[in-house]
Scaffold this motif. Sequence first.
Motif, PDB file in Angstrom:
ATOM      1  N   ASN A   1       3.938  30.480  51.998  1.00  0.00           N
ATOM      2  CA  ASN A   1       4.168  29.422  52.988  1.00  0.00           C
ATOM      3  C   ASN A   1       4.209  28.023  52.352  1.00  0.00           C
ATOM      4  OD1 ASN A   1       4.912  29.614  55.651  1.00  0.00           O
ATOM      5  ND2 ASN A   1       2.963  28.851  56.400  1.00  0.00           N
ATOM      6  N   ARG A   2       4.703  27.959  51.121  1.00  0.00           N
ATOM      7  CA  ARG A   2       4.792  26.685  50.391  1.00  0.00           C
ATOM      8  C   ARG A   2       5.893  25.802  50.975  1.00  0.00           C
ATOM      9  NH1 ARG A   2       1.788  26.825  45.628  1.00  0.00           N
ATOM     10  NH2 ARG A   2       1.398  28.887  44.799  1.00  0.00           N
ATOM     11  N   ASP A   3       5.700  24.487  50.796  1.00  0.00           N
ATOM     12  CA  ASP A   3       6.690  23.503  51.251  1.00  0.00           C
ATOM     13  C   ASP A   3       7.776  23.313  50.207  1.00  0.00           C
ATOM     14  OD1 ASP A   3       5.566  22.718  53.754  1.00  0.00           O
ATOM     15  OD2 ASP A   3       4.055  21.546  52.680  1.00  0.00           O
ATOM     16  N   TYR A   4       9.009  23.243  50.684  1.00  0.00           N
ATOM     17  CA  TYR A   4      10.178  22.934  49.875  1.00  0.00           C
ATOM     18  C   TYR A   4      10.867  21.747  50.542  1.00  0.00           C
ATOM     19  CZ  TYR A   4      10.130  27.649  47.732  1.00  0.00           C
ATOM     20  OH  TYR A   4       9.811  28.786  47.045  1.00  0.00           O
ATOM     21  N   VAL A   5      11.236  20.729  49.766  1.00  0.00           N
ATOM     22  CA  VAL A   5      11.937  19.572  50.307  1.00  0.00           C
ATOM     23  C   VAL A   5      13.024  19.170  49.320  1.00  0.00           C
ATOM     24  CG1 VAL A   5      11.747  17.153  51.030  1.00  0.00           C
ATOM     25  CG2 VAL A   5       9.860  18.740  51.479  1.00  0.00           C
ATOM     26  N   ILE A   6      14.186  18.827  49.842  1.00  0.00           N
ATOM     27  CA  ILE A   6      15.266  18.286  49.023  1.00  0.00           C
ATOM     28  C   ILE A   6      15.780  17.023  49.703  1.00  0.00           C
ATOM     29  CG2 ILE A   6      17.016  19.747  50.113  1.00  0.00           C
ATOM     30  CD1 ILE A   6      18.444  19.774  47.329  1.00  0.00           C
ATOM     31  N   VAL A   7      16.056  16.003  48.899  1.00  0.00           N
ATOM     32  CA  VAL A   7      16.629  14.754  49.384  1.00  0.00           C
ATOM     33  C   VAL A   7      17.830  14.447  48.508  1.00  0.00           C
ATOM     34  CG1 VAL A   7      16.266  12.296  49.826  1.00  0.00           C
ATOM     35  CG2 VAL A   7      14.368  13.900  50.092  1.00  0.00           C
ATOM     36  N   ILE A   8      18.935  14.126  49.152  1.00  0.00           N
ATOM     37  CA  ILE A   8      20.150  13.763  48.424  1.00  0.00           C
ATOM     38  C   ILE A   8      20.600  12.395  48.904  1.00  0.00           C
ATOM     39  CG2 ILE A   8      22.556  14.379  47.921  1.00  0.00           C
ATOM     40  CD1 ILE A   8      21.801  17.302  48.600  1.00  0.00           C
ATOM     41  N   THR A   9      20.950  11.540  47.972  1.00  0.00           N
ATOM     42  CA  THR A   9      21.534  10.244  48.293  1.00  0.00           C
ATOM     43  C   THR A   9      22.595   9.956  47.237  1.00  0.00           C
ATOM     44  OG1 THR A   9      21.053   7.949  48.878  1.00  0.00           O
ATOM     45  CG2 THR A   9      19.875   8.849  47.004  1.00  0.00           C
ATOM     46  N   HIS A  10      23.495   9.047  47.541  1.00  0.00           N
ATOM     47  CA  HIS A  10      24.504   8.706  46.538  1.00  0.00           C
ATOM     48  C   HIS A  10      25.072   7.323  46.795  1.00  0.00           C
ATOM     49  CE1 HIS A  10      28.169   9.160  49.009  1.00  0.00           C
ATOM     50  NE2 HIS A  10      27.500  10.119  49.628  1.00  0.00           N
ATOM     51  N   SER A  11      25.682   6.800  45.766  1.00  0.00           N
ATOM     52  CA  SER A  11      26.457   5.571  45.853  1.00  0.00           C
ATOM     53  C   SER A  11      27.785   5.878  45.173  1.00  0.00           C
ATOM     54  CB  SER A  11      25.741   4.424  45.131  1.00  0.00           C
ATOM     55  OG  SER A  11      25.745   4.648  43.728  1.00  0.00           O
ATOM     56  N   GLU A  12      28.611   4.884  45.027  1.00  0.00           N
ATOM     57  CA  GLU A  12      29.873   5.127  44.329  1.00  0.00           C
ATOM     58  C   GLU A  12      29.646   5.352  42.842  1.00  0.00           C
ATOM     59  OE1 GLU A  12      28.884   0.900  44.577  1.00  0.00           O
ATOM     60  OE2 GLU A  12      29.274   2.337  46.171  1.00  0.00           O
ATOM     61  N   LYS A  13      28.434   5.065  42.350  1.00  0.00           N
ATOM     62  CA  LYS A  13      28.139   5.203  40.925  1.00  0.00           C
ATOM     63  C   LYS A  13      27.235   6.381  40.583  1.00  0.00           C
ATOM     64  CE  LYS A  13      28.694   0.326  40.050  1.00  0.00           C
ATOM     65  NZ  LYS A  13      28.119  -0.900  39.566  1.00  0.00           N
ATOM     66  N   ALA A  14      26.402   6.815  41.526  1.00  0.00           N
ATOM     67  CA  ALA A  14      25.399   7.828  41.182  1.00  0.00           C
ATOM     68  C   ALA A  14      25.111   8.773  42.342  1.00  0.00           C
ATOM     69  CB  ALA A  14      24.100   7.151  40.746  1.00  0.00           C
ATOM     70  N   ILE A  15      24.656   9.958  41.976  1.00  0.00           N
ATOM     71  CA  ILE A  15      24.139  10.951  42.913  1.00  0.00           C
ATOM     72  C   ILE A  15      22.679  11.155  42.524  1.00  0.00           C
ATOM     73  CG2 ILE A  15      24.247  13.345  43.720  1.00  0.00           C
ATOM     74  CD1 ILE A  15      27.220  13.333  42.735  1.00  0.00           C
ATOM     75  N   VAL A  16      21.779  11.075  43.492  1.00  0.00           N
ATOM     76  CA  VAL A  16      20.358  11.287  43.234  1.00  0.00           C
ATOM     77  C   VAL A  16      19.907  12.489  44.060  1.00  0.00           C
ATOM     78  CG1 VAL A  16      18.030  10.320  43.384  1.00  0.00           C
ATOM     79  CG2 VAL A  16      19.970   8.823  42.838  1.00  0.00           C
ATOM     80  N   ILE A  17      19.267  13.431  43.388  1.00  0.00           N
ATOM     81  CA  ILE A  17      18.701  14.599  44.064  1.00  0.00           C
ATOM     82  C   ILE A  17      17.215  14.632  43.736  1.00  0.00           C
ATOM     83  CG2 ILE A  17      18.711  17.110  44.295  1.00  0.00           C
ATOM     84  CD1 ILE A  17      21.638  17.055  43.323  1.00  0.00           C
ATOM     85  N   VAL A  18      16.397  14.668  44.765  1.00  0.00           N
ATOM     86  CA  VAL A  18      14.951  14.776  44.607  1.00  0.00           C
ATOM     87  C   VAL A  18      14.555  16.144  45.164  1.00  0.00           C
ATOM     88  CG1 VAL A  18      12.706  13.847  45.313  1.00  0.00           C
ATOM     89  CG2 VAL A  18      14.618  12.283  44.832  1.00  0.00           C
ATOM     90  N   MET A  19      13.768  16.879  44.384  1.00  0.00           N
ATOM     91  CA  MET A  19      13.273  18.182  44.831  1.00  0.00           C
ATOM     92  C   MET A  19      11.753  18.175  44.760  1.00  0.00           C
ATOM     93  SD  MET A  19      16.104  20.656  43.050  1.00  0.00           S
ATOM     94  CE  MET A  19      16.133  22.017  44.215  1.00  0.00           C
ATOM     95  N   ILE A  20      11.140  18.590  45.864  1.00  0.00           N
ATOM     96  CA  ILE A  20       9.689  18.657  45.958  1.00  0.00           C
ATOM     97  C   ILE A  20       9.318  20.106  46.281  1.00  0.00           C
ATOM     98  CG2 ILE A  20       7.646  17.848  47.196  1.00  0.00           C
ATOM     99  CD1 ILE A  20       9.319  15.347  47.948  1.00  0.00           C
ATOM    100  N   TYR A  21       8.373  20.623  45.522  1.00  0.00           N
ATOM    101  CA  TYR A  21       7.907  21.986  45.728  1.00  0.00           C
ATOM    102  C   TYR A  21       6.406  21.989  45.491  1.00  0.00           C
ATOM    103  CZ  TYR A  21       7.055  26.912  44.596  1.00  0.00           C
ATOM    104  OH  TYR A  21       6.550  28.188  44.551  1.00  0.00           O
TER     105      TYR A  21
END
Length: 170
Positions: free
Chosen positions: A59-79
């Motif tokens: 029952n662990r937590d998983y979280v993903i966040v995605i954001t971007h601009s015209e220059k970069a893609i950022v992916i954050v993963m929390i486990y």
Amino acid sequence: MKRYLLAAGLLAGALSAVALTARPVQAQQSKVGDWTIEKRTQDAHCNASRGYKDKEDENRDYVIVITHSEKAIVIVMIYDGWEWDKVGEILRADVGTDDADIMKKAKWEVMDKTTVRGIFEYDQSMMDRLSKAKRLSLDFEDDDDDSIEMQVPRAGEALAALKFCEENRK
């Protein structure tokens, strides 16, 4: 879970030029399935986030966040099953979806004991692969125990909503 989503939102704000303040967070939010699309007042960009608990993984937590601009893609993963030791440590991982490899030996920075962040040069083909994914996996070099696979259903719709948010942010 809400604590992880808040932390993910704060981490995704790394592209923001505005410093975080102690005032309450004000945000414009919309939902796409169980994804939250959010434009927070202190961030320069919109975020798409999804969190869930996995019954098959204690029952662990998983979280993903995605954001971007015209220059970069950022992916954050929390486990919450991770226990990284060194904040700022750079890890290498192959990134893939359920049907395609996205990137070999990508750099991921340890943000805290349960969180990693990847910042990539914007690449439309990467966004296209992410939009078709049902799962996103990180296969860390020499570390099968910490490799992970996150569920990202309806990613295409969430990324389309994220694009709309970016195009219409104030």
